[in-house]
Motif scaffolding. Structure first.
Motif, PDB file in Angstrom:
ATOM      1  N   TRP A 293       0.836  -1.196   0.000  1.00 33.94           N
ATOM      2  CA  TRP A 293       0.000   0.000   0.000  1.00 33.94           C
ATOM      3  C   TRP A 293       0.873   1.248   0.000  1.00 33.94           C
ATOM      4  O   TRP A 293       1.845   1.351   0.744  1.00 33.94           O
ATOM      5  CB  TRP A 293      -0.927   0.016   1.218  1.00 33.94           C
ATOM      6  CG  TRP A 293      -1.951   1.109   1.162  1.00 33.94           C
ATOM      7  CD1 TRP A 293      -3.198   1.043   0.626  1.00 33.94           C
ATOM      8  CD2 TRP A 293      -1.811   2.447   1.676  1.00 33.94           C
ATOM      9  NE1 TRP A 293      -3.851   2.236   0.763  1.00 33.94           N
ATOM     10  CE2 TRP A 293      -3.015   3.126   1.394  1.00 33.94           C
ATOM     11  CE3 TRP A 293      -0.792   3.138   2.325  1.00 33.94           C
ATOM     12  CZ2 TRP A 293      -3.232   4.449   1.747  1.00 33.94           C
ATOM     13  CZ3 TRP A 293      -1.003   4.450   2.676  1.00 33.94           C
ATOM     14  CH2 TRP A 293      -2.208   5.091   2.398  1.00 33.94           C
ATOM     15  N   ARG A 294       0.545   2.188  -0.872  1.00 34.54           N
ATOM     16  CA  ARG A 294       1.241   3.464  -0.948  1.00 34.54           C
ATOM     17  C   ARG A 294       0.203   4.582  -0.988  1.00 34.54           C
ATOM     18  O   ARG A 294      -0.882   4.400  -1.561  1.00 34.54           O
ATOM     19  CB  ARG A 294       2.108   3.549  -2.209  1.00 34.54           C
ATOM     20  CG  ARG A 294       3.199   2.507  -2.314  1.00 34.54           C
ATOM     21  CD  ARG A 294       4.309   2.747  -1.305  1.00 34.54           C
ATOM     22  NE  ARG A 294       5.412   1.808  -1.490  1.00 34.54           N
ATOM     23  CZ  ARG A 294       5.471   0.609  -0.937  1.00 34.54           C
ATOM     24  NH1 ARG A 294       4.470   0.169  -0.181  1.00 34.54           N
ATOM     25  NH2 ARG A 294       6.506  -0.178  -1.137  1.00 34.54           N
TER      26      ARG A 294
ATOM     27  N   GLN B 271       5.951  16.333   0.806  1.00 36.39           N
ATOM     28  CA  GLN B 271       6.599  15.579   1.882  1.00 36.39           C
ATOM     29  C   GLN B 271       6.085  14.151   1.974  1.00 36.39           C
ATOM     30  O   GLN B 271       6.747  13.287   2.539  1.00 36.39           O
ATOM     31  CB  GLN B 271       6.407  16.325   3.207  1.00 36.39           C
ATOM     32  CG  GLN B 271       7.131  17.660   3.237  1.00 36.39           C
ATOM     33  CD  GLN B 271       6.746  18.540   4.403  1.00 36.39           C
ATOM     34  OE1 GLN B 271       6.395  18.049   5.475  1.00 36.39           O
ATOM     35  NE2 GLN B 271       6.798  19.853   4.210  1.00 36.39           N
ATOM     36  N   PHE B 272       4.900  13.895   1.422  1.00 31.78           N
ATOM     37  CA  PHE B 272       4.378  12.527   1.350  1.00 31.78           C
ATOM     38  C   PHE B 272       5.071  11.707   0.270  1.00 31.78           C
ATOM     39  O   PHE B 272       4.866  10.498   0.198  1.00 31.78           O
ATOM     40  CB  PHE B 272       2.879  12.535   1.050  1.00 31.78           C
ATOM     41  CG  PHE B 272       2.016  12.715   2.275  1.00 31.78           C
ATOM     42  CD1 PHE B 272       2.416  12.238   3.509  1.00 31.78           C
ATOM     43  CD2 PHE B 272       0.788  13.350   2.184  1.00 31.78           C
ATOM     44  CE1 PHE B 272       1.625  12.403   4.639  1.00 31.78           C
ATOM     45  CE2 PHE B 272      -0.017  13.506   3.306  1.00 31.78           C
ATOM     46  CZ  PHE B 272       0.410  13.033   4.534  1.00 31.78           C
TER      47      PHE B 272
ATOM     48  N   GLY C 163       4.445   7.361  -3.840  1.00 24.96           N
ATOM     49  CA  GLY C 163       3.145   7.211  -4.460  1.00 24.96           C
ATOM     50  C   GLY C 163       2.909   8.264  -5.527  1.00 24.96           C
ATOM     51  O   GLY C 163       3.753   9.114  -5.812  1.00 24.96           O
ATOM     52  N   LEU C 164       1.738   8.207  -6.124  1.00 26.84           N
ATOM     53  CA  LEU C 164       1.331   9.130  -7.173  1.00 26.84           C
ATOM     54  C   LEU C 164       0.856  10.442  -6.567  1.00 26.84           C
ATOM     55  O   LEU C 164       0.324  10.481  -5.458  1.00 26.84           O
ATOM     56  CB  LEU C 164       0.202   8.492  -7.989  1.00 26.84           C
ATOM     57  CG  LEU C 164      -0.416   9.295  -9.130  1.00 26.84           C
ATOM     58  CD1 LEU C 164       0.555   9.370 -10.302  1.00 26.84           C
ATOM     59  CD2 LEU C 164      -1.724   8.639  -9.574  1.00 26.84           C
ATOM     60  N   ASN C 165       1.052  11.557  -7.289  1.00 37.98           N
ATOM     61  CA  ASN C 165       0.551  12.865  -6.855  1.00 37.98           C
ATOM     62  C   ASN C 165      -0.233  13.510  -7.977  1.00 37.98           C
ATOM     63  O   ASN C 165       0.293  13.733  -9.069  1.00 37.98           O
ATOM     64  CB  ASN C 165       1.711  13.794  -6.455  1.00 37.98           C
ATOM     65  CG  ASN C 165       2.074  13.657  -4.987  1.00 37.98           C
ATOM     66  OD1 ASN C 165       1.263  13.939  -4.120  1.00 37.98           O
ATOM     67  ND2 ASN C 165       3.286  13.210  -4.710  1.00 37.98           N
TER      68      ASN C 165
ATOM     69  N   PRO D 186      -4.829   0.669 -11.583  1.00 39.52           N
ATOM     70  CA  PRO D 186      -4.446   0.584 -10.171  1.00 39.52           C
ATOM     71  C   PRO D 186      -3.629   1.778  -9.697  1.00 39.52           C
ATOM     72  O   PRO D 186      -3.491   1.988  -8.493  1.00 39.52           O
ATOM     73  CB  PRO D 186      -3.626  -0.709 -10.112  1.00 39.52           C
ATOM     74  CG  PRO D 186      -3.088  -0.877 -11.483  1.00 39.52           C
ATOM     75  CD  PRO D 186      -4.147  -0.361 -12.402  1.00 39.52           C
ATOM     76  N   VAL D 187      -3.068   2.534 -10.628  1.00 42.78           N
ATOM     77  CA  VAL D 187      -2.308   3.726 -10.251  1.00 42.78           C
ATOM     78  C   VAL D 187      -3.290   4.896 -10.188  1.00 42.78           C
ATOM     79  O   VAL D 187      -3.253   5.824 -10.988  1.00 42.78           O
ATOM     80  CB  VAL D 187      -1.165   4.009 -11.250  1.00 42.78           C
ATOM     81  CG1 VAL D 187      -0.252   5.100 -10.712  1.00 42.78           C
ATOM     82  CG2 VAL D 187      -0.365   2.750 -11.512  1.00 42.78           C
TER      83      VAL D 187
END
Length: 458
Positions: A51-52, A78-79, A84-86, A149-150
């Motif tokens: 999990w991300r 900062q995450f 993960g994706l932004n 899924p992304v």
């Protein structure tokens, strides 16, 4: 010869005309990306260890596209330690039937992209033009953003500091007359957005960051990230707080402090609960100072967990930390984790097939009479169930006093988001959270879905 994604024509440039026939590296990256996405399509239910935080960040912008709450961009950056994706989205009222709307959206999009660059936030941005309600546009963005899924699993918003001035929506004509005071949504739409994303099984984060650190800042020595752990949310508060603490802004001088909040006298001896929490943190390999604080005199736990009489979605917390650790007291903490998913090993949350979360059954105590709202006295009022719980500002005030007593020097306070489904109105929810935020500069509220796990299994 069979062609693969690595067999691409060499890029050529015509020396006479200067025509560029393409970039070989862009072609390779494109083919690899599409091949990988095709491979993982249909595998949306990753194991808990994979999990991300795939972020979908909503930010208000002015008429030029400049963010009005740029602290959420700093937090999203900062995450990125979670790899993960932004995706950053700004929703603005308008219509593409009006001339110049497309150019306006493109200009705002470029300005927003520049703001992301200032925070070194890598990702995608989009300005959405809509004539519908903010929450409907936000839900659509959460549904359609990403690829397979992304796709976003975590929603990040900033708190509405001036929410009392945004109680009612403005028409497009009124907005054009108040260009210095334009907001994308009102209070009801904001709360509906939170409810909808919770029903869509998305984790939700709400940030109030008056003094939130930005790119290039370095936290002063002895800075802390204080986590107030009330309910078993699968570990989202712990996981995201840990990701933040590993960012270069925080890593050198900041440490984690965890306050396990005991909510009933049945939680037993504080030292015993503290020892169980300390052992759990040793198992998940997170260095944190652990404290146990008490809010026995309140029913605050019921503001953050689902009860049988509440209309709440699956996956929201239904047990307090004290209840969960009491249930694990006789288990071997060396094998207990928040998502082991291994047969014969007790998990911090019960898991089903393929790591899917199965909420632990819980029978809550009957609601105290002092927390039940009186029935209406005239026919114009709305009748409600006598056993339904409401969010009471007095409870939030006591929680705020506890935070200010223990975290007066904290650089960031992290805790759970009260369940908006419990509020009788949007104003009630906003007033409750506003009381929690009082005189706390930087505070992050989170609501998990039960699938964001801390695991001790390698």
């Amino acid at each position: 010869q069979q062609q693969g994604p690595w067999n691409v024509p060499k890029a050529k440039v015509d020396s006479k005309t200067g025509t560029n026939w393409g970039d070989v590296y862009d072609s390779i990256r494109y083919k690899l990306t599409t091949a990988i996405l095709a491979k993982v399509t249909g595998s949306e239910n990753f194991h808990a260890k994979n999990w991300r935080p795939q972020l979908l960040t909503f930010v208000d912008t002015d008429e030029k596209g400049v963010p009005l709450s740029s602290e959420v961009l700093a937090l999203a950056s900062q995450f990125q330690g979670g790899r993960g994706l932004n995706i950053v989205v700004s929703i603005k009222q308008g219509s593409y039937l009006r001339q110049g709307t497309y150019e306006f959206a493109q200009h705002c999009n470029e300005t927003l992209k520049e703001s992301m660059g200032k925070e070194r936030l890598q990702g995608f941005c989009k300005v959405l033009i809509t004539q519908s309600r903010f929450n409907e546009a936000a839900w659509a963005a959460g549904t359609h953003a990403g690829l397979g899924p992304v796709s976003p699993n975590t929603i990040l918003l900033s708190w509405m500091e001036n929410w009392r001035r945004r109680l009612a929506p403005m028409s497009m004509d009124e907005m054009s007359d108040h260009t210095d005071d334009v907001y994308s949504c009102n209070v009801e739409e904001f709360v509906d957005t939170l409810k909808g994303f919770s029903n869509m099984r998305r984790a939700v984060c709400v940030l109030k960051g008056r003094k939130f650190p930005r790119y290039g800042d370095v936290m002063p020595p002895d800075s802390t990230i204080d986590i107030y752990w009330l309910v078993d949310d699968g570990g989202l508060c712990l996981l995201l707080s840990y990701i933040i603490s590993r960012n270069s802004i925080w890593r050198r001088n900041a440490s984690l402090r965890v306050y396990a909040v005991s909510t009933t006298s049945e939680d037993g001896d504080r030292e015993n609960l503290k020892q169980l929490v300390v052992e759990f943190f040793q198992q998940i390999r997170i260095n944190a100072s652990v404290f146990v604080v008490s809010l026995h005199e309140t029913d605050i736990a019921d503001d953050f967990r689902a009860r049988s009489c509440d209309v709440c979605p699956m996956g929201v917390p239904d047990m307090t930390i004290g209840e969960k650790f009491r249930s694990l007291k006789d288990d071997a903490m060396s094998t207990a984790s928040s998502a082991s998913g291994q047969s014969g090993q007790p998990a911090f949350l019960s898991l089903g097939i393929n790591g899917a979360c199965i909420p632990t059954p819980y029978s809550p105590p009957r609601l105290s009479k002092k927390f039940a709202r009186p029935l209406p006295v005239n026919e114009n009022e709305v009748y409600v169930e006598e056993t339904r719980r409401f969010l009471l500002p007095d409870t939030a005030k006591k929680f705020n006093e506890l935070i200010r007593e223990n975290s007066v020097d904290a650089s960031l306070v992290v805790t759970h988001l009260p369940l908006p489904h419990k509020a009788s109105s949007a104003n009630e929810f906003m007033a409750y959270v506003d009381t929690m935020f009082e005189n706390v500069d930087n505070m992050l509220l989170m609501q998990g879905t039960g699938v964001e796990y801390m695991t001790t299994v390698a």
